[in-house]
Design a protein around this motif. Structure first.
Motif, mmCIF file in Angstrom:
data_model
loop_
_atom_site.group_PDB
_atom_site.id
_atom_site.type_symbol
_atom_site.label_atom_id
_atom_site.label_comp_id
_atom_site.label_asym_id
_atom_site.label_seq_id
_atom_site.Cartn_x
_atom_site.Cartn_y
_atom_site.Cartn_z
ATOM 1 N N GLN A 397 -0.311 0.908 1.554
ATOM 2 C CA GLN A 397 0.495 -0.003 0.728
ATOM 3 C C GLN A 397 1.088 -1.118 1.581
ATOM 4 O OE1 GLN A 397 1.031 -0.078 -2.611
ATOM 5 N NE2 GLN A 397 2.310 -1.874 -2.353
ATOM 6 N N ASP A 400 -1.042 -3.931 2.256
ATOM 7 C CA ASP A 400 -1.329 -4.738 1.076
ATOM 8 C C ASP A 400 -2.752 -4.520 0.573
ATOM 9 O OD1 ASP A 400 -0.428 -6.362 -0.926
ATOM 10 O OD2 ASP A 400 -0.933 -8.243 0.105
ATOM 11 N N PRO A 402 -5.643 -3.353 -2.028
ATOM 12 C CA PRO A 402 -5.705 -3.495 -3.501
ATOM 13 C C PRO A 402 -5.404 -2.156 -4.196
ATOM 14 C CG PRO A 402 -7.909 -3.562 -2.556
ATOM 15 C CD PRO A 402 -6.957 -3.637 -1.401
ATOM 16 N N GLU A 403 -4.912 -2.265 -5.429
ATOM 17 C CA GLU A 403 -4.518 -1.068 -6.178
ATOM 18 C C GLU A 403 -5.691 -0.139 -6.420
ATOM 19 O OE1 GLU A 403 -2.461 -1.883 -9.785
ATOM 20 O OE2 GLU A 403 -0.691 -2.708 -8.784
ATOM 21 N N THR A 404 -6.875 -0.708 -6.637
ATOM 22 C CA THR A 404 -8.047 0.143 -6.887
ATOM 23 C C THR A 404 -8.319 1.042 -5.681
ATOM 24 O OG1 THR A 404 -9.455 -1.686 -6.112
ATOM 25 C CG2 THR A 404 -9.121 -1.451 -8.505
ATOM 26 N N LEU A 406 -6.054 2.077 -3.543
ATOM 27 C CA LEU A 406 -4.973 3.072 -3.491
ATOM 28 C C LEU A 406 -5.240 4.210 -4.459
ATOM 29 C CD1 LEU A 406 -1.816 0.756 -3.278
ATOM 30 C CD2 LEU A 406 -3.046 1.859 -1.403
ATOM 31 N N TYR A 407 -5.663 3.878 -5.690
ATOM 32 C CA TYR A 407 -5.955 4.911 -6.687
ATOM 33 C C TYR A 407 -7.102 5.803 -6.238
ATOM 34 C CZ TYR A 407 -2.779 3.080 -10.234
ATOM 35 O OH TYR A 407 -1.676 2.700 -10.918
#
Length: 415
Positions: A397, A400, A402-404, A406-407
């Motif tokens: 995180q 920085d 991407p959220e994809t 992280l998921y």
């Protein structure tokens, strides 16, 4: 020999659980007590030592309940003598209340001592409309009082002085007094000491009829408190309570507490969680506890009881994960309860590993995340691995990512 029924804390119009059936219970209890222990027992009078009503402002149906009960007694020529309690006393500065209305309707005798211009208590004989005491045909003098709150000890002295000025009673003297004695229940402020009441005995009171505390007790053979007719809460359900059927004899007072009348049954159950159970197991334990109570006949669904189940101890998951509303409804249907109270008082398991004073930031993070994960039953077996995964997730995180991404990382971690 004179006989009378002593009741207190009837609380007609009780509405704490917003249930019409529960409100009606208080009327049914009062009606049954009067039928069994006043009319069938052929008493000379009924004494109500305060709190006939739950509220100063009452609904028409509640007033009608009182009128039906008192008319029933009037039809059998049994007078009702009452005083105000803290629940139904008139607000300061007002001249009337519903007890006064019932008195003016000749359904009861409301005894109220007056105050002289100097502030002293004055007892006038009941004249058909007002008065502080009455001499009944059965040979008993009944004296009233008011709700005095914290000023009760001083009021007792003034009451005793006023009683001493009255003509001698030809028989026994009974006084109605809506206050409680200390030591009877916990967390009760303003209770009277026994010595506070002795001036009343010294001026000839043979039977002091108390109210206010919803638990039955008696003291020294002349002070009697029957308790409320119905339990006002689950906590109160453990108290003895009822109505006193009293006979005044030349040998003394015979007061028998009567408890055999209509009352809604109360059942209290408990589940203790030890922090090892899953969410589903806690729910199953609650259901099993209700089923066990039904099998043992402690809980009878056909009686539509009041039921309380407490979940105590520690749970090994976020306590908010338990859907208490859903579980409560399920248990209510299973138990046949009129009202089912689910008290969820368990705390989540907490871990706090000791840390050295010179611990690094990484060590602190590792231990904090490990403690958080270990507190949940579903993940504590992998607490070290998952704690490291949370640290890695934090670093991703901070980079920085991407959220994809992280998921995807979380999914791989949990799998």
């Amino acid at each position: 020999m004179p006989r009378f029924l002593h009741v207190a804390d009837v609380h007609l119009g009780f509405d704490r659980y917003d249930s019409k059936e529960r409100t009606k219970d208080f009327y049914l209890a009062f009606e049954d007590v009067l039928q069994k222990y006043a009319i069938e027992a052929e008493v000379d009078f009924v004494a109500i030592a305060g709190d006939l009503f739950e509220h100063r402002t009452i609904q028409p149906n509640v007033l009608n309940q009182a009128k039906l009960c008192f008319q029933m007694l009037k039809d059998h020529h049994i007078p009702v003598i009452a005083i105000e309690g803290n629940h139904d006393n008139r607000p300061y500065g007002t001249q009337t209340n519903w007890l006064k209305y019932l008195s003016q309707d000749e359904l009861l005798i409301l005894l109220e001592p007056e105050r002289s211009p100097q502030g002293e208590v004055v007892y006038e004989m009941w004249n058909g409309e007002s008065g502080g005491y009455i001499d009944l045909d059965c040979g008993v003098r009944v004296l009233g009082s008011q709700w005095y709150g914290a000023s009760a000890p001083g009021a007792i002295e003034r009451l005793a002085n006023a009683i001493q000025q009255l003509p001698p009673s030809l028989g026994h003297s009974v006084m109605l007094f809506h206050h409680g004695l200390e030591g009877q229940i916990a967390r009760y402020q303003g209770a009277l000491r026994y010595n506070d009441l002795l001036p009343l005995k010294e001026v000839g009171i043979d039977y002091l009829a108390l109210g206010h505390i919803h638990k039955n007790y008696s003291e020294q053979g002349w002070i009697f408190n029957p308790g409320s007719l119905e339990a006002n809460s689950v906590e109160e359900s453990k108290y003895d309570r009822g109505a006193y059927l009293v006979e005044l004899t030349s040998e003394g007072i015979q007061a028998e507490l009567k408890k055999d009348y209509y009352q809604r049954p109360f059942v209290r159950l408990k589940v203790t969680a030890r922090g090892q159970e899953s969410l589903e197991q806690i729910e199953e334990m609650a259901i099993a506890q209700v089923q066990s109570a039904i099998q043992s006949k402690q809980l009878k669904p056909e009686k539509m009881p009041m039921v309380e189940l407490r979940i105590e101890g520690q749970v090994g998951f976020d306590r908010l994960e338990l859907d208490t509303k859903k579980l409560q409804q399920q248990l209510k249907e299973l138990s046949g309860a009129l009202i089912f109270l689910l008290k969820y008082e368990a705390n989540a398991v907490e871990y706090a590993s000791p840390l050295p004073e010179d611990a690094t930031r990484l060590q602190i993070e590792q231990e904090v995340f490990t403690d958080l994960v270990a507190a949940h039953n579903s993940y504590k077996g992998r607490s070290t691995e998952l704690a490291q995964g949370l640290i890695n997730l934090k670093d991703l995180q901070l980079e920085d990512r991407p959220e994809t991404e992280l998921y995807e990382y979380i999914q791989q971690l949990l799998e």
